[in-house]
Design an enzyme around this catalytic site. Structure first.
Site, PDB file in Angstrom:
ATOM      1  N   CYS B  99    -104.680 -67.132 -42.317  1.00  0.00           N
ATOM      2  CA  CYS B  99    -103.727 -68.233 -42.465  1.00  0.00           C
ATOM      3  C   CYS B  99    -104.373 -69.503 -41.934  1.00  0.00           C
ATOM      4  CB  CYS B  99    -102.447 -67.920 -41.687  1.00  0.00           C
ATOM      5  SG  CYS B  99    -101.313 -69.313 -41.609  1.00  0.00           S
ATOM      6  N   CYS B 103    -100.214 -75.544 -44.259  1.00  0.00           N
ATOM      7  CA  CYS B 103     -99.249 -75.605 -45.370  1.00  0.00           C
ATOM      8  C   CYS B 103     -97.837 -75.917 -44.871  1.00  0.00           C
ATOM      9  CB  CYS B 103     -99.204 -74.283 -46.108  1.00  0.00           C
ATOM     10  SG  CYS B 103    -100.807 -73.663 -46.536  1.00  0.00           S
ATOM     11  N   THR B 190     -96.507 -71.303 -36.538  1.00  0.00           N
ATOM     12  CA  THR B 190     -97.868 -71.134 -37.042  1.00  0.00           C
ATOM     13  C   THR B 190     -98.679 -72.405 -36.820  1.00  0.00           C
ATOM     14  OG1 THR B 190     -97.137 -69.547 -38.701  1.00  0.00           O
ATOM     15  CG2 THR B 190     -99.195 -70.689 -39.133  1.00  0.00           C
ATOM     16  N   GLU B 256     -99.748 -67.965 -33.862  1.00  0.00           N
ATOM     17  CA  GLU B 256     -98.335 -68.341 -33.821  1.00  0.00           C
ATOM     18  C   GLU B 256     -97.927 -68.432 -32.365  1.00  0.00           C
ATOM     19  OE1 GLU B 256     -99.364 -65.570 -35.534  1.00  0.00           O
ATOM     20  OE2 GLU B 256     -99.475 -66.627 -37.436  1.00  0.00           O
ATOM     21  N   HIS B 291     -92.209 -73.526 -49.348  1.00  0.00           N
ATOM     22  CA  HIS B 291     -93.017 -72.574 -48.589  1.00  0.00           C
ATOM     23  C   HIS B 291     -93.121 -71.236 -49.321  1.00  0.00           C
ATOM     24  CE1 HIS B 291     -95.370 -72.370 -45.076  1.00  0.00           C
ATOM     25  NE2 HIS B 291     -94.700 -71.406 -44.476  1.00  0.00           N
ATOM     26  N   TYR B 295     -96.888 -69.278 -50.704  1.00  0.00           N
ATOM     27  CA  TYR B 295     -97.395 -67.914 -50.545  1.00  0.00           C
ATOM     28  C   TYR B 295     -97.993 -67.373 -51.848  1.00  0.00           C
ATOM     29  CZ  TYR B 295     -95.462 -67.294 -45.838  1.00  0.00           C
ATOM     30  OH  TYR B 295     -95.222 -67.378 -44.501  1.00  0.00           O
ATOM     31  N   CYS B 298    -101.828 -68.992 -50.930  1.00  0.00           N
ATOM     32  CA  CYS B 298    -102.629 -68.584 -49.761  1.00  0.00           C
ATOM     33  C   CYS B 298    -102.837 -67.078 -49.704  1.00  0.00           C
ATOM     34  CB  CYS B 298    -101.989 -69.105 -48.480  1.00  0.00           C
ATOM     35  SG  CYS B 298    -100.362 -68.423 -48.093  1.00  0.00           S
ATOM     36  N   GLU B 446     -96.322 -61.575 -42.022  1.00  0.00           N
ATOM     37  CA  GLU B 446     -95.955 -62.926 -42.446  1.00  0.00           C
ATOM     38  C   GLU B 446     -95.565 -62.926 -43.927  1.00  0.00           C
ATOM     39  OE1 GLU B 446     -98.253 -66.497 -40.989  1.00  0.00           O
ATOM     40  OE2 GLU B 446     -98.581 -66.703 -43.138  1.00  0.00           O
TER      41      GLU B 446
END
Lengths: 92, 482
Positions: B99, B103, B190, B256, B291, B295, B298, B446
């Site tokens: 990650c 983003c 994050t 995180e 968001h 995904y 990423c 996640e």
């Protein structure tokens, strides 16, 4: 002869685009190869695209001799031929 | 002015972050071996923006200033912007196998930008102007911003104002002429230790009684009263062992943390929502939508690395030509590309909001994220299948360096001739890292809970799915006239 290199964004290229530049430098040691700036004139502009999708605005990158599109490794042969013949004066 | 990766690192070093890890406050956050890989991942968002072979994807032109900016600070102006966002995320997933954390801020920018425009339109407030000045600063300074949404939430059956502890949702505790003071916490943040600012949003739709909780703002991450307690990850202390094989990915990672806001002052010009409860839901829904689109980029990039690692492990074990291995790699690719197709499709079907900024298609973005809650798990299962048990039973890096043990390990862990044991171990440890090590935080759990748990998407799919319309289609075909 100056060559302007314009890469696509390279989101998921199907081949190593930088390998084309390495081959150009090896096959044509005297060439002036730089990153292409928009609206600047080069003898040849090479669009190094990772796939077939037309994501580069080609009109922003004019060329005196040719705009060459490379979308896969096999396209190198044609690029080679154009540069070779241009250097020999066989192509205007 | 866009920062280089090194300039970014030094800009974070200058912050006076209050960060706690393993019960102690860190004196040096930037060089901490547990956290440094996560900083390197964010650094990659700067490094790749400077590479000619990726600048078309990683950078764009600000619609506010006309200046070249990192795409992570962009307000999407077209469906093309939305598509390029997903492609950029896939690229960075491929390059970091983790990650890269930037983003969440980008998605927060876009949600707050369009929502503040509509709040101002309804109430005559000036939140959009506040946000415009903020985002111009973000673009100019090339900041990384943490988007902070998830409150602790306490008893999930109760709204914010009915919680036993009123701070279980972040809230305004003092209103002053020059701003507000807020108190509360944001969970699962994050990239918070790698961010210059934290952009706070409400976490759920709210009613009139939740006025103090309908608050959005941004403050520097080293503001007085802000402190961070880092979440630990499976296998995290392997990073303290000094090797570079057993960690699986020695360069990159994610992080995180719980972020506490202990009576933090927010000046008026950094407030983007303050009591307009009827717009809290819009901000949440838009952020979640962006968001969930993210995904589809990423996780796909990380999946590309995992598929490659599985294929390498098969090659090193001499089973790459086995038909079932080929078929598993095909299945992994099929699942991964399906996620990408969802990310791209919700972008293609995007539309302009009243502010002019583009929003993704909500139904398709939620379908995208719903698939992300499942497919990475199956991809991991297949990777573990191909990798074999050695992935979790192999001796440590130190054992391979032990002169007495090494000859035995090299003799009995040999795969195909010509491939070193070290390389075989490196690829198995990478698969382990993504499947159940530090990177599994990002790639597995996640994928399940980030951007909203599966049920949150199902609620949105139910709302957007138009079942009545589908009933009408069926009636028409079946010649039902009632």
């Amino acid at each position: 002869m100056d060559i302007g290199i314009k890469y696509c964004g390279g989101c998921n290229p199907r081949y190593d685009r930088t390998s084309i530049v390495v081959r150009l430098e090896k096959d044509f040691p005297g060439l002036q190869i730089t990153s292409a700036a928009a609206l600047q004139l080069y003898d040849i502009v090479v669009f190094l695209k990772g796939c077939m999708r037309p994501c580069i605005k080609e009109e922003d990158y004019p060329a005196r001799i040719a705009q060459m599109i490379v979308s896969c490794e096999a396209d190198y042969l044609h690029l080679y031929q154009v540069i070779y013949s241009s250097k020999k004066g066989g192509r205007k | 002015m866009m920062m280089t990766g090194e300039q970014y690192i030094e800009s974070i070093r200058k912050l006076d972050l209050k960060v706690y890890l393993f019960g102690e406050r860190l004196k040096n956050v930037v060089d901490n071996p547990i956290l440094r890989p996560s900083l390197n991942s964010v650094k990659a968002t700067y490094d790749y923006a400077a590479k000619p072979e990726h600048e078309d994807l990683m950078t764009t032109t600000s619609h506010l200033t006309g200046e070249k900016i990192n795409r992570f600070t962009n307000i999407h102006q077209s469906t093309d912007d939305l598509i390029k966002k997903v492609k950029m995320q896939r690229l960075l997933g491929q390059k970091t196998a983790s990650c890269f954390q930037r983003c969440v801020g980008m998605d927060a920018f876009n949600a707050v930008y369009s929502t503040t425009y509509e709040v101002d339109e309804a109430y005559g407030t000036s939140y959009h102007n506040n946000f415009l000045e903020f985002i111009k600063k973000v673009q100019k300074e090339d900041w990384t911003v943490d988007g902070a949404m998830t409150d602790p939430k306490g008893d999930r059956s109760l709204p914010p104002h009915k919680q036993a502890d009123p701070d279980l949702f972040l809230r305004v505790v003092e209103r002053r002429l020059d701003g507000v003071v807020v108190k509360g916490a944001k969970m699962h943040q994050t990239g918070i230790t790698n961010s210059h600012e934290v952009l706070v949003m409400p976490t759920i739709a709210m009613g009139p009684d939740d006025k103090d909780y309908a608050i959005s703002f941004s403050v520097p991450t080293d503001s007085e009263g802000v402190f961070i307690i880092v979440g630990r990850q499976s296998c995290d202390t392997r990073k303290l062992e000094g090797g570079d094989i057993d960690v699986g990915n020695s360069e990159y990672g994610g992080m995180e943390g719980v972020t506490i806001f202990d009576n933090v002052f927010v000046p008026n010009d950094r407030i983007f929502l303050n009591g307009e409860t009827d717009f809290a839901g819009m901000m949440v829904e838009r952020f979640a939508g962006y968001h969930r689109q993210s995904y589809g980029g990423c996780k796909v990039g990380v999946g590309d690395v995992l598929i490659g690692a599985a294929a390498l492990s098969a090659e090193y074990a001499g089973v790459e030509r086995a038909s079932h291995v080929k078929d598993k790699l095909i299945e992994m690719t099929h699942l991964n590309e399906t996620l990408f197709a969802c990310g791209v499709s919700c972008s293609c079907e995007g539309h302009p909001t009243k502010s002019g900024a583009y929003m993704i298609d909500l139904l398709l973005a939620n379908v995208c994220k719903q698939n992300v809650t499942r497919f990475p798990y199956e991809i991991v299962r297949l990777a573990e299948d191909i990798a074999g048990g050695l992935m979790v039973t192999a001796p440590s890096e130190q054992d391979f360096k032990n002169e007495a043990l090494a000859p035995y390990l090299e003799k009995y862990l040999q795969g195909v001739c010509g491939v070193s044991i070290e390389n075989r171990m490196r690829v198995l440890r990478l698969i382990e890292n993504l499947s159940l090590g530090t990177a599994a935080v990002g790639y597995r759990t996640e994928s399940m809970h980030g951007a909203g748990s599966p049920q949150a998407q199902r609620i949105m799919i139910a709302r957007q799915g138009n079942i009545n319309g589908k009933k009408a289609l069926a009636k028409h075909i079946a010649k039902i006239s009632e």
